[in-house]
Motif scaffolding. Structure first.
Motif, PDB file in Angstrom:
ATOM      1  N   ILE A 285      27.141  90.851  74.249  1.00 30.50           N
ATOM      2  CA  ILE A 285      26.882  92.014  75.117  1.00 30.50           C
ATOM      3  C   ILE A 285      27.105  93.305  74.331  1.00 30.50           C
ATOM      4  CG2 ILE A 285      27.715  93.292  77.140  1.00 30.50           C
ATOM      5  CD1 ILE A 285      28.275  90.608  78.470  1.00 30.50           C
ATOM      6  N   ALA A 286      28.177  93.317  73.552  1.00 30.02           N
ATOM      7  CA  ALA A 286      28.517  94.516  72.782  1.00 30.02           C
ATOM      8  C   ALA A 286      27.403  94.859  71.799  1.00 30.02           C
ATOM      9  CB  ALA A 286      29.831  94.304  72.050  1.00 30.02           C
ATOM     10  N   LYS A 287      26.926  93.835  71.097  1.00 29.76           N
ATOM     11  CA  LYS A 287      25.896  94.091  70.078  1.00 29.76           C
ATOM     12  C   LYS A 287      24.588  94.524  70.717  1.00 29.76           C
ATOM     13  CE  LYS A 287      27.658  91.349  66.282  1.00 29.76           C
ATOM     14  NZ  LYS A 287      27.487  90.160  65.428  1.00 29.76           N
ATOM     15  N   ARG A 288      24.307  93.906  71.827  1.00 26.76           N
ATOM     16  CA  ARG A 288      23.093  94.241  72.539  1.00 26.76           C
ATOM     17  C   ARG A 288      23.162  95.693  73.052  1.00 26.76           C
ATOM     18  NH1 ARG A 288      19.530  90.657  75.874  1.00 26.76           N
ATOM     19  NH2 ARG A 288      17.969  92.193  76.466  1.00 26.76           N
TER      20      ARG A 288
ATOM     21  N   TYR B 111      40.607  97.896  84.786  1.00 22.76           N
ATOM     22  CA  TYR B 111      39.318  98.080  84.101  1.00 22.76           C
ATOM     23  C   TYR B 111      38.421  99.022  84.890  1.00 22.76           C
ATOM     24  CZ  TYR B 111      38.475  94.392  87.479  1.00 22.76           C
ATOM     25  OH  TYR B 111      38.438  93.665  88.633  1.00 22.76           O
ATOM     26  N   ASP B 112      37.383  99.516  84.225  1.00 27.60           N
ATOM     27  CA  ASP B 112      36.443 100.424  84.875  1.00 27.60           C
ATOM     28  C   ASP B 112      35.231  99.681  85.421  1.00 27.60           C
ATOM     29  OD1 ASP B 112      37.624 103.148  84.085  1.00 27.60           O
ATOM     30  OD2 ASP B 112      37.557 102.066  82.183  1.00 27.60           O
ATOM     31  N   LEU B 113      34.924  98.556  84.783  1.00 24.09           N
ATOM     32  CA  LEU B 113      33.729  97.810  85.185  1.00 24.09           C
ATOM     33  C   LEU B 113      33.984  96.343  84.890  1.00 24.09           C
ATOM     34  CD1 LEU B 113      30.659  97.935  86.015  1.00 24.09           C
ATOM     35  CD2 LEU B 113      30.153  98.013  83.563  1.00 24.09           C
ATOM     36  N   ARG B 114      33.482  95.509  85.787  1.00 29.50           N
ATOM     37  CA  ARG B 114      33.633  94.083  85.523  1.00 29.50           C
ATOM     38  C   ARG B 114      32.263  93.431  85.526  1.00 29.50           C
ATOM     39  NH1 ARG B 114      36.634  89.890  89.332  1.00 29.50           N
ATOM     40  NH2 ARG B 114      35.706  88.058  88.364  1.00 29.50           N
ATOM     41  N   ILE B 115      32.074  92.550  84.562  1.00 26.18           N
ATOM     42  CA  ILE B 115      30.799  91.869  84.450  1.00 26.18           C
ATOM     43  C   ILE B 115      31.050  90.378  84.528  1.00 26.18           C
ATOM     44  CG2 ILE B 115      28.993  91.286  82.797  1.00 26.18           C
ATOM     45  CD1 ILE B 115      29.117  94.237  81.952  1.00 26.18           C
ATOM     46  N   SER B 116      30.301  89.738  85.380  1.00 21.40           N
ATOM     47  CA  SER B 116      30.469  88.296  85.527  1.00 21.40           C
ATOM     48  C   SER B 116      29.796  87.606  84.346  1.00 21.40           C
ATOM     49  CB  SER B 116      29.846  87.877  86.854  1.00 21.40           C
ATOM     50  OG  SER B 116      29.438  86.544  86.779  1.00 21.40           O
ATOM     51  N   ALA B 117      30.389  86.521  83.900  1.00 23.31           N
ATOM     52  CA  ALA B 117      29.872  85.828  82.727  1.00 23.31           C
ATOM     53  C   ALA B 117      28.500  85.221  82.995  1.00 23.31           C
ATOM     54  CB  ALA B 117      30.858  84.761  82.278  1.00 23.31           C
TER      55      ALA B 117
ATOM     56  N   GLU C 152      20.636  91.266  80.350  1.00 17.77           N
ATOM     57  CA  GLU C 152      19.888  92.431  80.857  1.00 17.77           C
ATOM     58  C   GLU C 152      20.678  93.131  81.969  1.00 17.77           C
ATOM     59  OE1 GLU C 152      17.982  89.595  80.324  1.00 17.77           O
ATOM     60  OE2 GLU C 152      17.068  90.507  78.538  1.00 17.77           O
ATOM     61  N   VAL C 153      21.123  92.293  82.902  1.00 18.58           N
ATOM     62  CA  VAL C 153      21.845  92.857  84.043  1.00 18.58           C
ATOM     63  C   VAL C 153      23.124  93.547  83.562  1.00 18.58           C
ATOM     64  CG1 VAL C 153      23.046  92.307  86.202  1.00 18.58           C
ATOM     65  CG2 VAL C 153      20.873  91.186  85.645  1.00 18.58           C
ATOM     66  N   ALA C 154      23.833  92.870  82.656  1.00 19.67           N
ATOM     67  CA  ALA C 154      25.094  93.425  82.145  1.00 19.67           C
ATOM     68  C   ALA C 154      24.856  94.783  81.491  1.00 19.67           C
ATOM     69  CB  ALA C 154      25.724  92.457  81.152  1.00 19.67           C
ATOM     70  N   ILE C 155      23.863  94.835  80.612  1.00 15.43           N
ATOM     71  CA  ILE C 155      23.574  96.082  79.894  1.00 15.43           C
ATOM     72  C   ILE C 155      23.173  97.172  80.885  1.00 15.43           C
ATOM     73  CG2 ILE C 155      22.036  97.178  78.199  1.00 15.43           C
ATOM     74  CD1 ILE C 155      23.894  95.125  76.950  1.00 15.43           C
ATOM     75  N   HIS C 156      22.375  96.772  81.841  1.00 14.44           N
ATOM     76  CA  HIS C 156      21.920  97.724  82.849  1.00 14.44           C
ATOM     77  C   HIS C 156      23.116  98.341  83.578  1.00 14.44           C
ATOM     78  CE1 HIS C 156      19.058  99.470  85.626  1.00 14.44           C
ATOM     79  NE2 HIS C 156      19.898  99.138  86.603  1.00 14.44           N
ATOM     80  N   LYS C 157      24.066  97.482  83.932  1.00 10.96           N
ATOM     81  CA  LYS C 157      25.258  97.968  84.642  1.00 10.96           C
ATOM     82  C   LYS C 157      26.070  98.931  83.778  1.00 10.96           C
ATOM     83  CE  LYS C 157      26.397  94.371  87.966  1.00 10.96           C
ATOM     84  NZ  LYS C 157      27.297  93.232  88.241  1.00 10.96           N
ATOM     85  N   ILE C 158      26.214  98.550  82.526  1.00 11.92           N
ATOM     86  CA  ILE C 158      27.015  99.407  81.636  1.00 11.92           C
ATOM     87  C   ILE C 158      26.333 100.763  81.468  1.00 11.92           C
ATOM     88  CG2 ILE C 158      27.985  99.652  79.315  1.00 11.92           C
ATOM     89  CD1 ILE C 158      28.104  96.562  79.193  1.00 11.92           C
ATOM     90  N   MET C 159      25.024 100.708  81.243  1.00  9.88           N
ATOM     91  CA  MET C 159      24.266 101.952  81.067  1.00  9.88           C
ATOM     92  C   MET C 159      24.410 102.843  82.291  1.00  9.88           C
ATOM     93  SD  MET C 159      22.745 102.228  78.212  1.00  9.88           S
ATOM     94  CE  MET C 159      21.506 101.745  77.052  1.00  9.88           C
TER      95      MET C 159
END
Ligand code: GTP
Ligand code: MG
Length: 611
Positions: free
Chosen positions: A477-480, A575-581, A586-593
């Motif tokens: 996720i980090a690299k993406r 934490y500020d945001l939680r992402i389910s494994a 795509e969804v994870a990156i979208h949320k972070i953005m």
């Protein structure tokens, strides 16, 4: 000026006096009497209030005068519910009526007009009450040692000397255990006016001074201009013109003095700059300012500071910076103060969440009895205890700089206690903080202010910490995320832990017990890259709250975003945001953005968050 009209003159000496005492012992009556006898009232006011009482067939009370005066500003009398003004030949007085403990504490600790002396009222008929002693204790704790005890309602005890003397003896023996110099006692009747402004002839056995004379004998506290400079930052105003990055740092100088050119250090951040200009509220520019004045200053090097920091001078003694303090406090909350509850501590202009860590001893302020060891602090008790703040704060010890060594405790919106800081204690971050302070003091300030980097890169420098259980997919996720932000034109960098481990950490790599030091170095590397304006992405396995605190000691909290990846949160980190494994990348990156955008870290919509 005609008699009966008072206007505070700028050049006359002013003194703040607080009046305290058990309920109904006669504070308001004495104040009302003072106003009448010093001819402070507008002509006819007394008669008017008396007539109103008569019409409504209720007995006249001197206390009513104070209410009646509230609308009299136009007549030159300034009065509000809590403060009454009057003058003698010698000086102007501001009497602060503190009907309860809380008003009293608020005034003493957070009030702009801290009292320099106190009148403590005791009803001769009722005698010394618990609150009479508690107030005495609070005065002593808060360092007010000019106190006059007014033994009131002498008319009710037949003006008898022996009643007065009994109270003097009883209260003197109580005060002897406190830090109050020599208290003066005056037998008075607020109602009848004995010994308020004039002696009268009903207590000829008393050869001391009247209340007015006693007030005039209090000595004026010198403004603490010779103490180290302390200005808790109240607000930071930015110039609004485009491209103008200057800021005005505003606050009231508590102690010391400052002038243009002085080198200033802010604590707890340790940020350093030089004073470019100084403006004092309501005064022509003078290039300097001192204790007691509301002041705004601009700086040569623009540093990022916020409300709550304390401005100090680099060549003077440093304030204390830590998150654990040993204090004496007075508890006023309806519920007892307990260990497993979060309160707020207000010291200077900062407000920090805190908890009660340990109780050393508890004293009953009404009789100075030492109570048995307890697990909670009951209402009206005084305790010596240790407080653990959620984050570091800057302050002084009350014995060094009283103004920045006093605090109040807030529960929700209510003040529920207050006291003084006795000692700064080590906390788990002391070893890191000492290094960081030195780092910041030695920091070579760039000519390019932070805002200009933000403008240029259209992003705010931020550390995105992605944490979670092992193999939860953090790194992909980090690299993406890095790739995505880069494609969007951002200044971004993914920093693998390994990149630090074998280089910066080569000397400690593989050794036991170096987890903390590894983290500290990682945070320092991150700090450098953030200074350069980057968005930095770092992954780490199962960071704890304590790890985070270490990182926050090194990097300003506002610049860190925590993302937890995984089904389960296995540590105590907030934490500020939680992402389910199981979420797709795509969804994870979208949320972070989306989060980065919402928080203003990315200045304009990115292609990803838009979609
Ligand atoms: N006989 C007599 N009564 C007094 C005297 N001073 C005050 N009182 C009465 O005591 C009552 C309380 O007086 P206040 O002045 O309102 O007392 P206080 O301390 O301001 O009370 P709180 O503000 O409620 O704490 C009133 O009814 C007054 O008239 C006095 O010298 N002699
Ligand atoms: Mg009153």
């Amino acid at each position: 000026m005609s008699e009966g009209v008072i206007a505070l003159e700028m050049d006359r000496e002013k003194m703040n006096i607080v009046i305290v005492g058990h309920v109904d012992h006669g504070k308001s009556t004495i104040i009302g009497r003072l106003l009448v006898d010093t001819h402070t009232l507008p002509q006819g006011k007394l008669e008017q209030v008396k007539a109103t009482c008569e019409r409504n067939s209720k007995p006249f009370e001197y206390a009513f005068l104070i209410d009646a005066l509230k609308d009299e500003q136009s007549q030159g009398i300034t009065i509000d519910s809590a403060r009454v003004f009057f003058k003698t030949q010698k000086r102007d007085y501001i009497i602060i009526d503190a009907p309860g403990h809380i008003e009293f504490l608020k005034n003493m600790v957070t009030g702009a007009s801290r009292a320099e002396a106190a009148l403590l009222v005791i009803d001769a008929h009722e005698g010394v009450q618990e609150n009479s002693r508690r107030h005495g204790y609070m005065l002593s704790m808060l360092g007010i040692n000019q106190v006059a005890i007014l033994v009131n309602k002498m008319d009710l005890v037949g003006y008898q000397e022996k009643t007065f003397q009994r109270i003097v003896d009883e209260y003197t023996s109580f005060l002897s255990n406190l830090n109050i110099g020599s208290a003066r006692f005056v037998p008075v009747s607020g109602l009848m006016g004995d010994h308020i402004a004039t002696a009268g002839d009903r207590m000829s056995w008393f050869h001391g001074h009247t209340v007015l004379e006693t007030l005039d004998q209090f000595t004026k506290e010198k403004l603490p201009v010779n103490k180290p400079f302390r200005m808790p930052v109240q607000d930071v105003y930015k110039f609004t013109n485009y491209g103008d990055s200057r800021r005005i740092i505003a606050g009231t100088i508590q102690t010391g003095a400052v002038k243009v050119g002085d080198e200033i250090v802010f604590y707890p951040s340790g940020k350093k700059s030089r004073v470019k200009s100084i403006e004092v509220f309501n005064k022509p520019p003078q290039g300097q300012a001192e204790a007691g004045f509301a002041t705004g200053m601009t700086l040569h090097e623009q540093v990022y500071v916020t409300r709550g920091e304390v401005a100090t001078k680099a060549n003077e003694s440093r304030p204390k910076v830590t998150s654990r303090i040993s204090v004496s406090l007075f508890w006023l909350g309806k519920d007892p103060m307990i260990k497993d509850k979060e309160y707020f501590l207000k010291v200077g202009t900062t407000k920090v969440p805190m908890r009660l860590e340990e109780i050393h001893r508890i004293i009953d302020a009404s009789d100075l009895r030492l109570l048995d060891k307890q697990e909670a602090i009951e209402r009206h008790d005084v305790a010596e205890c240790i407080l653990k703040l959620k984050r570091e704060a800057a302050f002084d010890l009350a014995e060094d700089v009283p103004a920045t060594g006093r605090f109040v405790i807030v529960d929700g919106y209510e003040i529920c206690g207050g006291g003084i800081i006795r000692k700064d204690l080590e906390d788990s971050q002391s070893w890191v903080r000492d290094k960081v302070l030195l780092r910041d003091i030695k920091w070579e300030q760039s000519m390019i202010p932070e805002e200009q980097r933000v403008e240029k890169f259209r992003q705010k420098a931020t550390l995105i910490l992605i944490t979670g259980e092992k193999d939860s997919g953090k790194k992909p996720i980090a690299k993406r995320l890095e790739a995505e932000l880069f494609a969007d034109g951002k200044m971004v960098y993914f920093l693998g832990i390994g990149n630090v481990l074998y280089g910066v950490d080569a000397d400690i790599q593989g050794k036991d017990d170096y987890r903390q030091e590894h983290l500290r170095r990682l945070a320092e590397v991150a700090h450098l890259l953030l200074e350069a304006g980057l968005i930095l992405i770092v992954t780490a396995i199962e960071l704890t709250q304590e790890d985070l605190e270490l990182i926050q000691t090194t990097i300003h909290t506002d610049k860190i975003e925590i993302i937890w990846v995984g089904e389960e949160v296995t540590t105590d980190i907030s934490y500020d945001l939680r992402i389910s494994a199981i979420e797709s990348h795509e969804v994870a990156i979208h949320k972070i953005m989306a989060m980065l955008q919402e928080k203003g870290i990315l200045l304009e919509p990115t292609s990803n968050a838009r979609s």
